[in-house]
Design a protein around this motif. Structure first.
Motif, PDB file in Angstrom:
ATOM      1  N   VAL A 160       0.840  -1.205   0.000  1.00  0.00           N
ATOM      2  CA  VAL A 160       0.000   0.000   0.000  1.00  0.00           C
ATOM      3  C   VAL A 160       0.872   1.251   0.000  1.00  0.00           C
ATOM      4  O   VAL A 160       0.588   2.226  -0.708  1.00  0.00           O
ATOM      5  N   GLY A 161       1.962   1.235   0.761  1.00  0.00           N
ATOM      6  CA  GLY A 161       2.879   2.374   0.780  1.00  0.00           C
ATOM      7  C   GLY A 161       3.493   2.629  -0.593  1.00  0.00           C
ATOM      8  O   GLY A 161       3.612   3.778  -1.027  1.00  0.00           O
ATOM      9  N   ALA A 162       3.862   1.563  -1.296  1.00  0.00           N
ATOM     10  CA  ALA A 162       4.419   1.712  -2.642  1.00  0.00           C
ATOM     11  C   ALA A 162       3.377   2.275  -3.601  1.00  0.00           C
ATOM     12  O   ALA A 162       3.683   3.138  -4.431  1.00  0.00           O
ATOM     13  N   ALA A 163       2.140   1.808  -3.480  1.00  0.00           N
ATOM     14  CA  ALA A 163       1.059   2.330  -4.332  1.00  0.00           C
ATOM     15  C   ALA A 163       0.818   3.807  -4.049  1.00  0.00           C
ATOM     16  O   ALA A 163       0.653   4.611  -4.980  1.00  0.00           O
ATOM     17  N   ASN A 164       0.823   4.173  -2.783  1.00  0.00           N
ATOM     18  CA  ASN A 164       0.628   5.587  -2.427  1.00  0.00           C
ATOM     19  C   ASN A 164       1.792   6.450  -2.913  1.00  0.00           C
ATOM     20  O   ASN A 164       1.594   7.604  -3.293  1.00  0.00           O
ATOM     21  N   ALA A 165       2.999   5.898  -2.894  1.00  0.00           N
ATOM     22  CA  ALA A 165       4.158   6.644  -3.391  1.00  0.00           C
ATOM     23  C   ALA A 165       4.003   6.936  -4.874  1.00  0.00           C
ATOM     24  O   ALA A 165       4.331   8.030  -5.336  1.00  0.00           O
ATOM     25  N   LEU A 166       3.512   5.965  -5.623  1.00  0.00           N
ATOM     26  CA  LEU A 166       3.303   6.180  -7.056  1.00  0.00           C
ATOM     27  C   LEU A 166       2.197   7.194  -7.304  1.00  0.00           C
ATOM     28  O   LEU A 166       2.258   7.980  -8.243  1.00  0.00           O
ATOM     29  N   SER A 167       1.173   7.152  -6.471  1.00  0.00           N
ATOM     30  CA  SER A 167       0.045   8.063  -6.644  1.00  0.00           C
ATOM     31  C   SER A 167       0.427   9.496  -6.326  1.00  0.00           C
ATOM     32  O   SER A 167      -0.162  10.429  -6.847  1.00  0.00           O
ATOM     33  N   GLY A 168       1.407   9.663  -5.453  1.00  0.00           N
ATOM     34  CA  GLY A 168       1.811  11.006  -5.047  1.00  0.00           C
ATOM     35  C   GLY A 168       0.942  11.484  -3.906  1.00  0.00           C
ATOM     36  O   GLY A 168      -0.182  11.035  -3.726  1.00  0.00           O
ATOM     37  N   GLU A 169       1.475  12.379  -3.141  1.00  0.00           N
ATOM     38  CA  GLU A 169       0.738  12.926  -2.016  1.00  0.00           C
ATOM     39  C   GLU A 169       0.065  14.215  -2.454  1.00  0.00           C
ATOM     40  O   GLU A 169       0.688  15.077  -3.047  1.00  0.00           O
ATOM     41  N   VAL A 170      -1.192  14.360  -2.119  1.00  0.00           N
ATOM     42  CA  VAL A 170      -1.969  15.521  -2.545  1.00  0.00           C
ATOM     43  C   VAL A 170      -1.323  16.822  -2.078  1.00  0.00           C
ATOM     44  O   VAL A 170      -1.167  17.759  -2.848  1.00  0.00           O
ATOM     45  N   TRP A 171      -0.897  16.866  -0.830  1.00  0.00           N
ATOM     46  CA  TRP A 171      -0.331  18.108  -0.294  1.00  0.00           C
ATOM     47  C   TRP A 171       1.012  18.405  -0.926  1.00  0.00           C
ATOM     48  O   TRP A 171       1.367  19.550  -1.113  1.00  0.00           O
ATOM     49  N   GLU A 172       1.762  17.376  -1.260  1.00  0.00           N
ATOM     50  CA  GLU A 172       3.061  17.551  -1.919  1.00  0.00           C
ATOM     51  C   GLU A 172       2.881  18.164  -3.299  1.00  0.00           C
ATOM     52  O   GLU A 172       3.638  19.002  -3.724  1.00  0.00           O
ATOM     53  N   VAL A 173       1.844  17.744  -4.012  1.00  0.00           N
ATOM     54  CA  VAL A 173       1.568  18.290  -5.349  1.00  0.00           C
ATOM     55  C   VAL A 173       1.300  19.768  -5.260  1.00  0.00           C
ATOM     56  O   VAL A 173       1.838  20.567  -6.030  1.00  0.00           O
ATOM     57  N   GLN A 174       0.465  20.182  -4.320  1.00  0.00           N
ATOM     58  CA  GLN A 174       0.129  21.599  -4.204  1.00  0.00           C
ATOM     59  C   GLN A 174       1.343  22.438  -3.839  1.00  0.00           C
ATOM     60  O   GLN A 174       1.497  23.543  -4.303  1.00  0.00           O
ATOM     61  N   ARG A 175       2.227  21.895  -3.012  1.00  0.00           N
ATOM     62  CA  ARG A 175       3.414  22.648  -2.613  1.00  0.00           C
ATOM     63  C   ARG A 175       4.363  22.839  -3.795  1.00  0.00           C
ATOM     64  O   ARG A 175       4.990  23.875  -3.929  1.00  0.00           O
ATOM     65  N   ASN A 176       4.487  21.818  -4.655  1.00  0.00           N
ATOM     66  CA  ASN A 176       5.415  21.908  -5.783  1.00  0.00           C
ATOM     67  C   ASN A 176       4.917  22.856  -6.863  1.00  0.00           C
ATOM     68  O   ASN A 176       5.702  23.410  -7.617  1.00  0.00           O
ATOM     69  N   PHE A 177       3.617  23.008  -6.999  1.00  0.00           N
ATOM     70  CA  PHE A 177       3.095  23.859  -8.071  1.00  0.00           C
ATOM     71  C   PHE A 177       2.546  25.104  -7.470  1.00  0.00           C
ATOM     72  O   PHE A 177       1.992  25.929  -7.899  1.00  0.00           O
TER      73      PHE A 177
END
Length: 177
Positions: A160-177
């Motif tokens: 599950v952790g590997a799947a979540n890593a591939l999916s990306g973290e929602v908050w991480e996406v917002q911080r990067n963009f």
């Protein structure tokens, strides 16, 4: 230096050099995270034959099958996202590469000691945390249901952790963009 050492050193230097050249030219890391889908599916299909052993113990592999499905869907989503993105944008490339690298990080079991188990990868490592160990436990005539329950749970959470890593973290996406 004598013997095979100079030849081995030269070969190692050549492999390292070629790897560096490949990594410096590819925008997206050439780690084949989708190859784990087939490997996981093959192992989970072979685990089905142990269902009759699990049921009397009150155990099931349904969460493990579900985690494998999550991983497969995450790989598909990431491949589509990469294909539909502007690969000239450095932030986007960095975001995709971080997600790809995190997969390997998560496949290194977080639940065992790196000192006791230097090969912590759940699919190609060695030790009680691997899928191979789970299959060995199930193949025994007498199974330890508490140990088996722990192995199934830890393997499922790692997947599950590997799947979540591939999916990306929602908050991480917002911080990067």
């Amino acid at each position: 230096m004598s013997g095979r050492l100079p030849a081995v050193a030269l070969t190692l230097a050549q492999v390292a050099g070629l790897s560096l050249m490949k990594l410096s030219h590819d925008r997206i890391l050439p780690l084949e995270y989708t190859a784990y889908n087939t490997l996981l599916l093959e192992h989970l299909i072979s685990l089905r034959k142990y269902t009759d052993k699990l049921e009397p113990q009150g155990l099931t592999l349904s969460w493990l099958y579900s985690a494998r499905g999550d991983y497969a869907r995450a790989t598909d989503r990431l491949k589509k996202a990469i294909a539909n993105s502007d690969l000239h944008n450095e932030k986007i490339i960095q975001y995709f590469n971080v997600r790809i690298m995190r997969v390997e990080f998560y496949f290194l079991s977080q639940y065992v000691s790196a000192i006791n188990y230097p090969y912590r990868h759940i699919l190609i490592g060695r030790g009680e945390h691997t899928l191979e160990a789970l299959m060995e436990q199930l193949s025994r005539v007498q199974i330890d249901s508490s140990e088996l329950r722990k192995q199934i749970a830890l393997f499922t959470w790692t997947l599950v952790g590997a799947a979540n890593a591939l999916s990306g973290e929602v908050w991480e996406v917002q911080r990067n963009f």
